[in-house]
Design a protein around this motif. Structure first.
Motif, PDB file in Angstrom:
ATOM      1  N   LEU A 182      53.120 113.687 -21.378  1.00  0.00           N
ATOM      2  CA  LEU A 182      53.592 112.387 -20.907  1.00  0.00           C
ATOM      3  C   LEU A 182      52.485 111.647 -20.166  1.00  0.00           C
ATOM      4  CD1 LEU A 182      55.799 110.315 -20.563  1.00  0.00           C
ATOM      5  CD2 LEU A 182      56.655 111.581 -18.583  1.00  0.00           C
ATOM      6  N   LEU A 183      51.758 112.330 -19.300  1.00  0.00           N
ATOM      7  CA  LEU A 183      50.674 111.684 -18.567  1.00  0.00           C
ATOM      8  C   LEU A 183      49.585 111.170 -19.519  1.00  0.00           C
ATOM      9  CD1 LEU A 183      50.315 114.103 -15.518  1.00  0.00           C
ATOM     10  CD2 LEU A 183      51.053 111.708 -15.448  1.00  0.00           C
ATOM     11  N   ASN A 184      49.255 111.960 -20.531  1.00  0.00           N
ATOM     12  CA  ASN A 184      48.247 111.529 -21.503  1.00  0.00           C
ATOM     13  C   ASN A 184      48.736 110.336 -22.316  1.00  0.00           C
ATOM     14  OD1 ASN A 184      46.370 113.486 -20.765  1.00  0.00           O
ATOM     15  ND2 ASN A 184      47.181 114.999 -22.206  1.00  0.00           N
ATOM     16  N   ASP A 185      50.033 110.344 -22.669  1.00  0.00           N
ATOM     17  CA  ASP A 185      50.613 109.203 -23.394  1.00  0.00           C
ATOM     18  C   ASP A 185      50.497 107.923 -22.566  1.00  0.00           C
ATOM     19  OD1 ASP A 185      51.293 110.775 -25.517  1.00  0.00           O
ATOM     20  OD2 ASP A 185      53.456 110.771 -25.131  1.00  0.00           O
ATOM     21  N   LEU A 186      50.855 108.025 -21.300  1.00  0.00           N
ATOM     22  CA  LEU A 186      50.834 106.842 -20.449  1.00  0.00           C
ATOM     23  C   LEU A 186      49.401 106.341 -20.249  1.00  0.00           C
ATOM     24  CD1 LEU A 186      53.536 107.665 -17.747  1.00  0.00           C
ATOM     25  CD2 LEU A 186      53.784 106.529 -19.941  1.00  0.00           C
ATOM     26  N   ARG A 187      48.461 107.262 -20.215  1.00  0.00           N
ATOM     27  CA  ARG A 187      47.060 106.857 -20.126  1.00  0.00           C
ATOM     28  C   ARG A 187      46.638 106.104 -21.392  1.00  0.00           C
ATOM     29  NH1 ARG A 187      43.220 108.887 -16.528  1.00  0.00           N
ATOM     30  NH2 ARG A 187      41.042 108.449 -17.099  1.00  0.00           N
ATOM     31  N   THR A 188      47.099 106.600 -22.544  1.00  0.00           N
ATOM     32  CA  THR A 188      46.812 105.910 -23.809  1.00  0.00           C
ATOM     33  C   THR A 188      47.403 104.510 -23.816  1.00  0.00           C
ATOM     34  OG1 THR A 188      46.742 108.004 -25.033  1.00  0.00           O
ATOM     35  CG2 THR A 188      47.153 106.000 -26.315  1.00  0.00           C
ATOM     36  N   LEU A 189      48.638 104.376 -23.331  1.00  0.00           N
ATOM     37  CA  LEU A 189      49.287 103.062 -23.276  1.00  0.00           C
ATOM     38  C   LEU A 189      48.521 102.109 -22.357  1.00  0.00           C
ATOM     39  CD1 LEU A 189      53.019 104.173 -23.043  1.00  0.00           C
ATOM     40  CD2 LEU A 189      51.967 102.947 -24.947  1.00  0.00           C
ATOM     41  N   ARG A 190      47.980 102.635 -21.279  1.00  0.00           N
ATOM     42  CA  ARG A 190      47.267 101.791 -20.323  1.00  0.00           C
ATOM     43  C   ARG A 190      45.881 101.392 -20.808  1.00  0.00           C
ATOM     44  NH1 ARG A 190      49.016 105.904 -16.855  1.00  0.00           N
ATOM     45  NH2 ARG A 190      46.881 106.590 -16.416  1.00  0.00           N
ATOM     46  N   GLN A 191      45.251 102.246 -21.607  1.00  0.00           N
ATOM     47  CA  GLN A 191      43.842 102.030 -21.933  1.00  0.00           C
ATOM     48  C   GLN A 191      43.602 101.512 -23.343  1.00  0.00           C
ATOM     49  OE1 GLN A 191      41.633 105.572 -20.894  1.00  0.00           O
ATOM     50  NE2 GLN A 191      41.917 105.225 -18.704  1.00  0.00           N
ATOM     51  N   THR A 192      44.635 101.468 -24.164  1.00  0.00           N
ATOM     52  CA  THR A 192      44.484 100.952 -25.527  1.00  0.00           C
ATOM     53  C   THR A 192      44.856  99.480 -25.538  1.00  0.00           C
ATOM     54  OG1 THR A 192      45.077 103.130 -26.411  1.00  0.00           O
ATOM     55  CG2 THR A 192      45.161 101.244 -27.934  1.00  0.00           C
ATOM     56  N   LYS A 193      43.899  98.626 -25.834  1.00  0.00           N
ATOM     57  CA  LYS A 193      44.118  97.180 -25.724  1.00  0.00           C
ATOM     58  C   LYS A 193      45.290  96.701 -26.578  1.00  0.00           C
ATOM     59  CE  LYS A 193      41.867  92.671 -25.886  1.00  0.00           C
ATOM     60  NZ  LYS A 193      43.039  92.035 -26.479  1.00  0.00           N
TER      61      LYS A 193
END
Length: 400
Positions: A182-193
């Motif tokens: 979940l933490l990695n998913d949220l990081r992807t959501l935050r960092q993928t334009k």
């Protein structure tokens, strides 16, 4: 409006405009436009936000107002997500919330129709739907949903209350691996334009997310890129304006000197404690059919509130819940601070030594007790922010 009867005389009694149960909405909401503006500014920049404050400071009321009074072209929705306890629960909720948010703004009907059929959505009503299909991977569904939104260029803003609790539940029930996913998913959501352009989260919490992330991963850097906003207590001028807002048209009357005494008594201007005090004072006067509030009334109400433990117990229980191995140290720091009114840094270090906490004692002090609003320091003198909490803690955890 109430009718008060004594010796065959009736008196109309209008209660103050307080609310101490659920979040304040509508006419009960005292606007914090400075905070609203700061949050909208970050959302406009496609920044995901971590909005932190202790319980009962008013963060839920602020974002509920923002979600329902959105002046932008965003599709917004607020929900308390504390009941979610798995990755499937979390993403199923995000799918449902996105569908509802788009339905409210009346856009993207072709996408809504597609999801309606695929997810078997029922019980459609204003902000209330049920997704009946259970055998779908809603994590995959949500990322597919965002790709659909990229084509439509529609921005979704979801305000998710008590997110740290959800991460904690997933960690406790399903282990490190699921929590890290979940933490990695949220990081992807935050960092993928491509995702940031169409989806922004405002995560609310009453306990620092970094504490939980550190427990899950051993480090806190997985949330360092979240923009952090803190909700502080009201300033004195705001507290006086809030008091006037609560008392408008109420039967209970408070002169200026008594207002100042009441606020001085509360000390730390958390809206919840101001409202509790006003309600208790109003109850006292209602019983006596006496509209003018006095200083002794305030003192009496204050003492009554300190015995109503349900208003303060969360401050204690969340320390034992999230930091069971540090609780003895943290609790003693607070107990000695409450008993002595202040603590020096040396006194805190001595307490840490007695609990064999020589390594992390200062980080625990800074990242838990200070960051989560229990105490603050000035020139290495530490004291409670709230006289209410200090006096309650002193009675609940006396130094024997």
């Amino acid at each position: 409006m109430y009718l008060w009867q004594q010796k065959h005389c009736y008196m109309e009694w209008k209660r103050p405009n307080t609310i101490t149960g659920s979040a304040a909405e509508g006419s009960k909401y005292f606007r914090r436009e400075d905070i609203e503006d700061r949050l909208w500014n970050e959302i406009d920049k496609n920044n995901h936000v971590l909005f932190l404050a202790p319980r009962r400071v008013g963060k839920s009321s602020i974002v509920k107002h923002m979600a329902k009074n959105n002046v932008h072209s965003f599709a917004c929705l607020y929900e308390d997500i504390e009941s979610d306890s798995s990755i499937q629960d979390f993403y199923r909720r995000l799918c449902r919330m996105t569908y509802v948010a788009l339905s409210v703004v009346g856009k993207n009907k072709s996408l809504l129709s597609k999801w309606l059929k695929k997810w078997r959505i029922t019980s459609i009503g204003k902000e209330k739907i049920t997704i009946e299909k259970n055998d779908l991977d809603y994590r995959k569904e949500f990322f597919d949903l965002l790709r659909d939104l990229q084509v439509q260029r529609q921005k979704i803003v979801l305000f998710l209350d008590e997110f740290p609790d959800v991460l904690w539940k997933i960690y406790k029930r399903h282990g490190n691996d699921d929590a890290e996913i979940l933490l990695n998913d949220l990081r992807t959501l935050r960092q993928t334009k491509a995702f940031k352009d169409v989806f922004v989260m405002v995560l609310l919490g009453s306990v620092g997310l970094s504490h939980i992330v550190k427990k899950v991963t051993g480090r806190a850097d997985k949330v360092n890129d979240l923009h952090k906003e803190y909700l502080y207590a009201l300033k004195p001028t705001q507290a006086m304006a809030f008091l006037d807002y609560l008392m408008k048209d109420a039967t209970m009357q408070i002169d200026d000197e008594t207002k100042k005494y009441l606020l001085d008594k509360i000390g730390h201007f958390i809206p919840y404690y101001i409202q509790l005090t006003i309600e208790e004072c109003d109850d006292l006067l209602f019983e006596e059919q006496r509209p003018e509030l006095t200083k002794p009334d305030i003192d009496k109400a204050y003492k009554i509130l300190l015995k109503k433990h349900q208003y303060f117990e969360d401050w204690d229980s969340r320390l034992s819940k999230y930091f069971p191995h540090k609780y003895a140290y943290l609790s003693e720091v607070l107990s000695v601070c409450a008993a002595n009114n202040k603590l020096t840094i040396q006194e805190i270090y001595n307490i840490a030594l007695s609990h064999k906490n020589e390594t992390e004692w200062k980080a625990d002090l800074d990242d838990i007790l200070i960051a989560d609003g229990y105490i603050s320091d000035e020139d290495d003198q530490y004291q409670f922010n709230s006289p209410f909490l200090k006096d309650w803690w002193k009675s609940r955890h006396p130094i024997i």
